[in-house]
Design a protein around this motif. Sequence first.
Motif, PDB file in Angstrom:
ATOM      1  N   MET A   1     -67.641 -50.310  80.914  1.00  0.00           N
ATOM      2  CA  MET A   1     -68.216 -50.865  79.709  1.00  0.00           C
ATOM      3  C   MET A   1     -67.156 -51.639  78.953  1.00  0.00           C
ATOM      4  O   MET A   1     -66.058 -51.152  78.739  1.00  0.00           O
ATOM      5  CB  MET A   1     -68.806 -49.769  78.832  1.00  0.00           C
ATOM      6  CG  MET A   1     -69.211 -50.287  77.460  1.00  0.00           C
ATOM      7  SD  MET A   1     -70.071 -49.125  76.436  1.00  0.00           S
ATOM      8  CE  MET A   1     -71.727 -49.626  76.774  1.00  0.00           C
ATOM      9  N   ARG A   2     -67.522 -52.849  78.532  1.00  0.00           N
ATOM     10  CA  ARG A   2     -66.628 -53.709  77.755  1.00  0.00           C
ATOM     11  C   ARG A   2     -67.140 -53.789  76.318  1.00  0.00           C
ATOM     12  O   ARG A   2     -68.315 -54.070  76.089  1.00  0.00           O
ATOM     13  CB  ARG A   2     -66.560 -55.099  78.363  1.00  0.00           C
ATOM     14  CG  ARG A   2     -65.852 -55.105  79.722  1.00  0.00           C
ATOM     15  CD  ARG A   2     -65.977 -56.428  80.435  1.00  0.00           C
ATOM     16  NE  ARG A   2     -65.542 -57.582  79.664  1.00  0.00           N
ATOM     17  CZ  ARG A   2     -64.264 -57.946  79.467  1.00  0.00           C
ATOM     18  NH1 ARG A   2     -63.298 -57.228  80.005  1.00  0.00           N
ATOM     19  NH2 ARG A   2     -63.969 -59.014  78.769  1.00  0.00           N
ATOM     20  N   ILE A   3     -66.227 -53.543  75.377  1.00  0.00           N
ATOM     21  CA  ILE A   3     -66.568 -53.544  73.963  1.00  0.00           C
ATOM     22  C   ILE A   3     -65.786 -54.643  73.256  1.00  0.00           C
ATOM     23  O   ILE A   3     -64.551 -54.704  73.364  1.00  0.00           O
ATOM     24  CB  ILE A   3     -66.249 -52.183  73.310  1.00  0.00           C
ATOM     25  CG1 ILE A   3     -67.007 -51.057  74.022  1.00  0.00           C
ATOM     26  CG2 ILE A   3     -66.580 -52.210  71.827  1.00  0.00           C
ATOM     27  CD1 ILE A   3     -66.604 -49.672  73.566  1.00  0.00           C
ATOM     28  N   GLY A   4     -66.486 -55.504  72.543  1.00  0.00           N
ATOM     29  CA  GLY A   4     -65.851 -56.486  71.678  1.00  0.00           C
ATOM     30  C   GLY A   4     -65.657 -55.865  70.307  1.00  0.00           C
ATOM     31  O   GLY A   4     -66.581 -55.246  69.766  1.00  0.00           O
ATOM     32  N   VAL A   5     -64.468 -56.008  69.739  1.00  0.00           N
ATOM     33  CA  VAL A   5     -64.174 -55.432  68.426  1.00  0.00           C
ATOM     34  C   VAL A   5     -63.732 -56.549  67.491  1.00  0.00           C
ATOM     35  O   VAL A   5     -62.803 -57.301  67.804  1.00  0.00           O
ATOM     36  CB  VAL A   5     -63.072 -54.345  68.514  1.00  0.00           C
ATOM     37  CG1 VAL A   5     -62.854 -53.691  67.151  1.00  0.00           C
ATOM     38  CG2 VAL A   5     -63.411 -53.299  69.571  1.00  0.00           C
ATOM     39  N   ILE A   6     -64.429 -56.641  66.363  1.00  0.00           N
ATOM     40  CA  ILE A   6     -64.085 -57.640  65.347  1.00  0.00           C
ATOM     41  C   ILE A   6     -64.012 -56.968  63.979  1.00  0.00           C
ATOM     42  O   ILE A   6     -64.530 -55.864  63.791  1.00  0.00           O
ATOM     43  CB  ILE A   6     -65.100 -58.812  65.306  1.00  0.00           C
ATOM     44  CG1 ILE A   6     -66.524 -58.316  65.071  1.00  0.00           C
ATOM     45  CG2 ILE A   6     -65.012 -59.628  66.587  1.00  0.00           C
ATOM     46  CD1 ILE A   6     -67.561 -59.426  64.915  1.00  0.00           C
ATOM     47  N   SER A   7     -63.385 -57.648  63.059  1.00  0.00           N
ATOM     48  CA  SER A   7     -63.298 -57.164  61.686  1.00  0.00           C
ATOM     49  C   SER A   7     -63.064 -58.345  60.767  1.00  0.00           C
ATOM     50  O   SER A   7     -62.643 -59.424  61.205  1.00  0.00           O
ATOM     51  CB  SER A   7     -62.153 -56.157  61.550  1.00  0.00           C
ATOM     52  OG  SER A   7     -62.188 -55.539  60.277  1.00  0.00           O
ATOM     53  N   ASP A   8     -63.350 -58.136  59.512  1.00  0.00           N
ATOM     54  CA  ASP A   8     -63.006 -59.089  58.464  1.00  0.00           C
ATOM     55  C   ASP A   8     -63.455 -60.511  58.790  1.00  0.00           C
ATOM     56  O   ASP A   8     -62.678 -61.459  58.723  1.00  0.00           O
ATOM     57  CB  ASP A   8     -61.507 -59.023  58.177  1.00  0.00           C
ATOM     58  CG  ASP A   8     -61.118 -57.647  57.650  1.00  0.00           C
ATOM     59  OD1 ASP A   8     -61.338 -57.401  56.452  1.00  0.00           O
ATOM     60  OD2 ASP A   8     -60.638 -56.818  58.445  1.00  0.00           O
ATOM     61  N   SER A   9     -64.730 -60.650  59.107  1.00  0.00           N
ATOM     62  CA  SER A   9     -65.279 -61.985  59.390  1.00  0.00           C
ATOM     63  C   SER A   9     -65.525 -62.769  58.104  1.00  0.00           C
ATOM     64  O   SER A   9     -65.552 -64.001  58.131  1.00  0.00           O
ATOM     65  CB  SER A   9     -66.563 -61.890  60.222  1.00  0.00           C
ATOM     66  OG  SER A   9     -67.486 -60.988  59.667  1.00  0.00           O
TER      67      SER A   9
ATOM     68  N   ILE B   1     -62.057 -54.004  74.477  1.00  0.00           N
ATOM     69  CA  ILE B   1     -61.738 -52.701  75.059  1.00  0.00           C
ATOM     70  C   ILE B   1     -62.546 -52.594  76.348  1.00  0.00           C
ATOM     71  O   ILE B   1     -63.766 -52.747  76.334  1.00  0.00           O
ATOM     72  CB  ILE B   1     -62.128 -51.545  74.118  1.00  0.00           C
ATOM     73  CG1 ILE B   1     -61.364 -51.632  72.797  1.00  0.00           C
ATOM     74  CG2 ILE B   1     -61.902 -50.197  74.805  1.00  0.00           C
ATOM     75  CD1 ILE B   1     -61.849 -50.647  71.743  1.00  0.00           C
ATOM     76  N   ASP B   2     -61.866 -52.335  77.442  1.00  0.00           N
ATOM     77  CA  ASP B   2     -62.537 -52.083  78.714  1.00  0.00           C
ATOM     78  C   ASP B   2     -62.405 -50.594  78.998  1.00  0.00           C
ATOM     79  O   ASP B   2     -61.334 -50.110  79.374  1.00  0.00           O
ATOM     80  CB  ASP B   2     -61.910 -52.906  79.837  1.00  0.00           C
ATOM     81  CG  ASP B   2     -62.727 -52.879  81.111  1.00  0.00           C
ATOM     82  OD1 ASP B   2     -63.232 -51.776  81.459  1.00  0.00           O
ATOM     83  OD2 ASP B   2     -62.860 -53.916  81.760  1.00  0.00           O
ATOM     84  N   LEU B   3     -63.493 -49.860  78.780  1.00  0.00           N
ATOM     85  CA  LEU B   3     -63.452 -48.409  78.937  1.00  0.00           C
ATOM     86  C   LEU B   3     -63.267 -47.983  80.385  1.00  0.00           C
ATOM     87  O   LEU B   3     -62.674 -46.951  80.659  1.00  0.00           O
ATOM     88  CB  LEU B   3     -64.719 -47.768  78.362  1.00  0.00           C
ATOM     89  CG  LEU B   3     -64.905 -47.874  76.848  1.00  0.00           C
ATOM     90  CD1 LEU B   3     -66.207 -47.201  76.435  1.00  0.00           C
ATOM     91  CD2 LEU B   3     -63.732 -47.282  76.096  1.00  0.00           C
ATOM     92  N   LEU B   4     -63.771 -48.770  81.320  1.00  0.00           N
ATOM     93  CA  LEU B   4     -63.639 -48.414  82.730  1.00  0.00           C
ATOM     94  C   LEU B   4     -62.211 -48.577  83.227  1.00  0.00           C
ATOM     95  O   LEU B   4     -61.709 -47.766  84.007  1.00  0.00           O
ATOM     96  CB  LEU B   4     -64.603 -49.225  83.589  1.00  0.00           C
ATOM     97  CG  LEU B   4     -66.088 -48.996  83.312  1.00  0.00           C
ATOM     98  CD1 LEU B   4     -66.955 -49.911  84.164  1.00  0.00           C
ATOM     99  CD2 LEU B   4     -66.470 -47.540  83.525  1.00  0.00           C
ATOM    100  N   GLU B   5     -61.550 -49.641  82.780  1.00  0.00           N
ATOM    101  CA  GLU B   5     -60.170 -49.901  83.208  1.00  0.00           C
ATOM    102  C   GLU B   5     -59.140 -49.301  82.259  1.00  0.00           C
ATOM    103  O   GLU B   5     -57.941 -49.430  82.482  1.00  0.00           O
ATOM    104  CB  GLU B   5     -59.937 -51.405  83.345  1.00  0.00           C
ATOM    105  CG  GLU B   5     -60.738 -52.037  84.469  1.00  0.00           C
ATOM    106  CD  GLU B   5     -60.388 -53.496  84.692  1.00  0.00           C
ATOM    107  OE1 GLU B   5     -59.313 -53.940  84.227  1.00  0.00           O
ATOM    108  OE2 GLU B   5     -61.188 -54.187  85.333  1.00  0.00           O
ATOM    109  N   ASN B   6     -59.622 -48.688  81.153  1.00  0.00           N
ATOM    110  CA  ASN B   6     -58.742 -48.122  80.139  1.00  0.00           C
ATOM    111  C   ASN B   6     -57.729 -49.171  79.657  1.00  0.00           C
ATOM    112  O   ASN B   6     -56.529 -48.928  79.617  1.00  0.00           O
ATOM    113  CB  ASN B   6     -58.048 -46.864  80.651  1.00  0.00           C
ATOM    114  CG  ASN B   6     -57.419 -46.065  79.533  1.00  0.00           C
ATOM    115  OD1 ASN B   6     -57.877 -46.104  78.394  1.00  0.00           O
ATOM    116  ND2 ASN B   6     -56.355 -45.344  79.842  1.00  0.00           N
TER     117      ASN B   6
END
Length: 162
Positions: free
Chosen positions: A1-9, A146-151
């Motif tokens: 699973m790949r997660i995109g993380v953003i903040s402060d847009s 963040i790539d949870l599978l590849e850590n």
Amino acid sequence: MRIGVISDSHDNLEHLNKIIDIFNGKQKVDLVIHCGDVCSPFAVNILNRLNCEYFGVFGNNDGEILGIQKLSNWRFSKPPILKTINNKKIIIFHEGNIVEFIDESIDYVLFGHTHTPMLKFKGEQTILNPGSLSGYVTKNSTYAIIDLLENKTEILTLESGE
């Protein structure tokens, strides 16, 4: 699973549109987490173009909370949020003044607010601030994958289109 993380847009609609295109296209993320300061409900309309699920926390500059909640279908909440995703515990804040004290049983500690990207490790725990998508303050527009599978976790700049 790949997660995109953003903040402060911070209502930077141009950068929000770019990151949605990147997340829907080249990066093909499965989930997006926003670490606060989306700011206005109209910016949520852009997040609703994602081809995946998303959620986030409110930041100190989020003004019309009810409008953001309604347009996002209640995907934004007051921090902290603790989720388990693919057997990984993830906690999300906006202001990160306590992140160093989060128990190491939490796999990922995500926060924003400072507009400065940061990636560090405490034992097996990943502590991540993706920086500011808006590019305000630091003049760099950054996000994280963040790539949870590849850590694997990496911070990228919006300009590079990575």
